[in-house]
Design a protein around this motif. Structure first.
Motif: not given
Length: 461
Positions: A53-81
């Protein structure tokens, strides 16, 4: 139900693990349009969120972080249940590129996912964050606010008028009392509040930052160039005014101008503010040059002009007047240049530096020729590049901000166009004695105050 899962598998690349349930992966790419290289230490972060809802905290379901990210475009894959996905709940994908706690690029808009087998592969557009800090401490007092006072200068008393605006922006006017005209100078830029030191750092068109401390009574106390208190018997305070009384700054402005659907806007390089452009003054010259230079409708092009920021009525009834750029004198366009990324400085070495300005003039790439550029080796003293027609090779030596380049060796091709520009480029490199890097821009100087060559760091494909 089985057919639904099969469709989901086909679209999102899901895999089924026996006895455990459905483990899903979401694949995608992210990109930004600016040809800007990311600084060392940058991090690409992408997250799948359950948005409440408007004042509720968003809940992360999956996250990916890349460092260094390299040049764009940045390819990603999110794994979740898959069991975490609930019917009737909104899910979005967001991404950002950070450097030292500041957002360099963020998603232009949320990408909603339906998880009904119709989701297309995720493609995220990132736009410049222009150095916005995550969790920036707020300065005490309401904004906008106006501060005034007279402070001692090197050879004259200076009357200051400072407007602190929202979103970390400022504008100010300095009037050198008793001096002949022109004795009034305006500036715009960004300010940052340091809660630990209770001071404000101003960065605008001037080369060095300016510091003020927040005094106990809410006034601003001037500090020296290193941000320290000045031991003086003279007044050092700018008093906060009861009402916000903004100036209309008049100055040289540079920004990314665009015109589309009878609307003209400009994003100012000094403070990243997007403002409408009034169709008055020297505007028609700007629009005509833009129409001839743009490659596609609405494409942003770097514009230089003399003008002022004034209030103009809004086109929407009942809306407050809008801050608007009034073009008093159109100077020119630089289609190959951008505002750059001012927050994180690119490294001199191992960066592809594209030449964008030579001896005060915009640089052109001729036909299918390579663009003029330099690359300083990561190790050793080798510098290589292109003048546009011929390959260049030489050596360099760096001592602090001093830099010396050897005469460049070049191949001996003769091109039908661009040779005069290449020869001027090679000659200018022999005159260089110092350099300066501001964010993603490199400037080379001879013995004068004006740069003989300006480059931009490029994100290579």
């Amino acid at each position: 139900m089985l057919r639904f899962f099969c469709r989901l598998l086909a679209v999102l690349g899901c895999t089924l693990h026996a006895g455990v349930g459905l483990a899903a992966t979401l694949d995608g790419t992210a990109f930004y349009r600016e040809r800007i290289a990311l600084p060392p230490g940058a991090v690409f972060d992408v997250v799948l969120l359950e948005v409440g809802a408007a004042h509720a905290r968003s809940q992360p379901i999956a996250r990916a972080r890349h460092s260094p990210p390299g040049p764009p475009p940045f390819v990603f894959r999110l794994s979740y249940d898959d069991a975490a996905i609930r019917s009737g709940v909104r899910y979005v994908v967001r991404a950002r590129i950070e450097h030292e706690g500041r957002a360099l690029f963020t998603t232009a808009r949320d990408i909603d996912l339906r998880f009904d087998g119709t989701d297309a592969p995720v493609r995220l557009l990132l736009v410049s964050g222009r150095g916005e800090q995550s969790a920036r401490p707020a300065m005490p007092g309401s904004l906008p606010a106006t501060f005034r006072g007279e402070l001692p200068g090197a050879d004259a008393t200076v009357a200051w008028h400072v407007d602190l605006l929202a979103a970390g922006r400022y504008q100010w006017r300095q009037t050198f009392l008793g001096k002949p005209e022109p004795n009034q100078f305006d500036d715009i830029g960004r300010w940052r509040w340091d809660s630990k030191r209770r001071r404000i750092e101003f960065r605008g068109t001037q080369e060095q930052p300016v510091y003020f401390e927040l005094a106990e009574n809410g006034a601003l106390r001037t500090l020296d160039r290193a941000g320290r208190r000045i031991d003086s018997a003279h007044n050092d305070l700018l008093q906060r005014q009861a009402d916000h009384e903004p100036i209309e700054p008049r100055l040289h402005l540079t920004g990314m101008f665009s015109y589309l659907a009878d609307a003209a806007t400009i994003v100012l390089c000094a403070n990243s503010e997007r403002l409408p452009v009034a169709m008055e003054g020297d505007y028609r010259a700007l629009e005509a040059a833009y129409t001839a230079a743009r490659e596609s409708p609405g494409q942003p092009v770097l514009a230089r002009l003399e003008g002022r920021i004034a209030l103009r009525p809004s086109a929407e009834a009942g809306k407050s007047p809008l801050r608007t750029v009034v073009v008093e004198r159109f100077i020119g366009l630089a289609p190959r240049e951008t505002c750059g990324q001012p927050i994180a400085a690119s490294a001199l070495r191992n960066t592809y530096w594209r030449l964008v300005r030579l001896e005060g003039e915009s640089v052109h790439a001729e036909g299918q020729q390579r663009e003029p550029h330099l690359v300083f080796a990561a190790e050793g003293e080798r510098v290589s590049g292109s003048g546009g027609c011929n390959r260049l090779l030489g050596t360099f030596a760096v001592d602090g901000e001093r830099i010396k380049l050897s005469p460049m060796a070049a191949t001996r091709m003769a091109c039908p166009a661009g040779m005069e520009q290449e020869q001027r480029f090679v000659r200018s490199l022999e005159q260089v004695v110092r350099y300066r890097i501001r964010g993603s821009q490199l400037e080379l100087f001879a013995n004068g105050p004006q740069a003989v060559a300006r480059f931009e760091a490029v994100a290579l494909p």
